[in-house]
Design a protein around this motif. Structure first.
Motif, PDB file in Angstrom:
ATOM      1  N   ILE A 146       6.215   2.111   7.598  1.00  0.00           N
ATOM      2  CA  ILE A 146       5.833   2.790   6.371  1.00  0.00           C
ATOM      3  C   ILE A 146       6.222   1.889   5.203  1.00  0.00           C
ATOM      4  CG2 ILE A 146       6.281   4.788   4.878  1.00  0.00           C
ATOM      5  CD1 ILE A 146       5.017   5.812   7.349  1.00  0.00           C
ATOM      6  N   VAL A 147       5.323   1.731   4.267  1.00  0.00           N
ATOM      7  CA  VAL A 147       5.652   1.093   2.990  1.00  0.00           C
ATOM      8  C   VAL A 147       5.403   2.140   1.906  1.00  0.00           C
ATOM      9  CG1 VAL A 147       5.174  -1.285   3.707  1.00  0.00           C
ATOM     10  CG2 VAL A 147       3.337   0.080   2.748  1.00  0.00           C
ATOM     11  N   HIS A 148       6.151   2.045   0.839  1.00  0.00           N
ATOM     12  CA  HIS A 148       6.006   3.001  -0.259  1.00  0.00           C
ATOM     13  C   HIS A 148       5.300   2.304  -1.408  1.00  0.00           C
ATOM     14  CE1 HIS A 148       8.434   6.210   1.525  1.00  0.00           C
ATOM     15  NE2 HIS A 148       8.965   5.200   2.193  1.00  0.00           N
ATOM     16  N   LEU A 182      -6.810  -2.812  11.649  1.00  0.00           N
ATOM     17  CA  LEU A 182      -5.833  -2.380  10.662  1.00  0.00           C
ATOM     18  C   LEU A 182      -6.117  -0.935  10.272  1.00  0.00           C
ATOM     19  CD1 LEU A 182      -5.979  -5.489   8.307  1.00  0.00           C
ATOM     20  CD2 LEU A 182      -4.280  -5.035  10.069  1.00  0.00           C
ATOM     21  N   ILE A 183      -5.097  -0.130  10.311  1.00  0.00           N
ATOM     22  CA  ILE A 183      -5.195   1.246   9.842  1.00  0.00           C
ATOM     23  C   ILE A 183      -4.084   1.430   8.826  1.00  0.00           C
ATOM     24  CG2 ILE A 183      -4.948   3.679  10.426  1.00  0.00           C
ATOM     25  CD1 ILE A 183      -5.866   3.060  13.204  1.00  0.00           C
ATOM     26  N   ALA A 187       0.425   8.560   4.095  1.00  0.00           N
ATOM     27  CA  ALA A 187       1.020   9.425   5.114  1.00  0.00           C
ATOM     28  C   ALA A 187       1.381  10.807   4.601  1.00  0.00           C
ATOM     29  CB  ALA A 187       2.257   8.755   5.719  1.00  0.00           C
ATOM     30  N   ASP A 188       1.675  10.934   3.320  1.00  0.00           N
ATOM     31  CA  ASP A 188       2.072  12.248   2.823  1.00  0.00           C
ATOM     32  C   ASP A 188       0.884  13.190   2.627  1.00  0.00           C
ATOM     33  OD1 ASP A 188       1.112  10.829   0.623  1.00  0.00           O
ATOM     34  OD2 ASP A 188       2.544  11.707  -0.775  1.00  0.00           O
ATOM     35  N   LEU A 189      -0.330  12.716   2.795  1.00  0.00           N
ATOM     36  CA  LEU A 189      -1.515  13.566   2.683  1.00  0.00           C
ATOM     37  C   LEU A 189      -1.891  14.206   4.015  1.00  0.00           C
ATOM     38  CD1 LEU A 189      -3.839  11.472   0.362  1.00  0.00           C
ATOM     39  CD2 LEU A 189      -2.409  13.436  -0.252  1.00  0.00           C
TER      40      LEU A 189
END
Length: 196
Positions: A146-148, A182-183, A187-189
């Motif tokens: 995960i990247v923010h 690549l996907i 993630a928060d959606l």
């Protein structure tokens, strides 16, 4: 998004053209080669008849995925060379219509094909890959995490990836084909709890 550099498969007919396993293999053969090829080259690689290769190529030309590159005279015969488009091909995952299931099947198949090829490479060449990795050479790898990012940073990342991939889509003297899938998604959606 520069729409002239994109092909979006919007209709059932367009999606069915790309859903053909033979056509997906044909695209992989051509992109692996990294330079224009003939229908005969494709037929030989796929072990299908030249007429079958020609049929599948014509279908892919209809949606713009395969394009004419040039002609060459070989032994008195005109050979027609073709290439995979440099445009980004989208299966329209952002379109809200009754073709969602077909798009999902196509996406899963593409991702599965890349993963299965990766797994086969790892299984058949584990010792070689391990030795090369120790030398600092990455011939196969997968990254997850995960990247923010802000929306602007996410757009920048997608643009950087797009430019890099387009820059390296053709074979050069010292290059080798690296297949990728690549996907990336916000993630928060996925749980429906966050707002855009």
């Amino acid at each position: 998004m520069d729409k002239k550099n994109y092909i979006v498969l919007k209709t059932d007919k367009d999606l069915k053209i790309l859903m053909s396993p033979v056509r997906q293999k044909l695209i992989r053969v051509m992109t692996n080669e990294g330079k224009p090829v003939t229908a005969k080259f494709v037929a030989d690689k796929l072990e299908i008849s030249p007429s079958s290769a020609q049929h599948h190529i014509k279908k892919l030309e209809q949606v713009g995925i395969i394009e004419f590159d040039h002609n060459e005279i070989i032994n008195g015969i005109t050979a027609r060379y073709l290439r995979v488009t440099e445009k980004t091909v989208s299966i329209g995952q952002d379109i809200n219509d009754d073709l969602t299931a077909e798009r999902d099947i196509l996406a899963r198949n593409v991702l599965s094909t890349v993963y299965n090829s990766y797994k086969k490479l790892i299984d058949e060449n584990r010792h070689l890959l391990s030795e090369e990795y120790k030398k600092g050479n990455k011939f196969a790898d997968q990254l997850t995490g995960i990247v923010h990012l802000s929306t602007e940073e996410a757009n920048e990342l997608f643009d950087i990836i797009d430019v890099f991939l387009k820059k390296h889509s053709k074979a050069s003297e010292n290059s080798h084909p690296y297949e990728y899938a690549l996907i990336a998604y916000r993630a928060d959606l996925k749980d429906g709890k966050s707002e855009i």
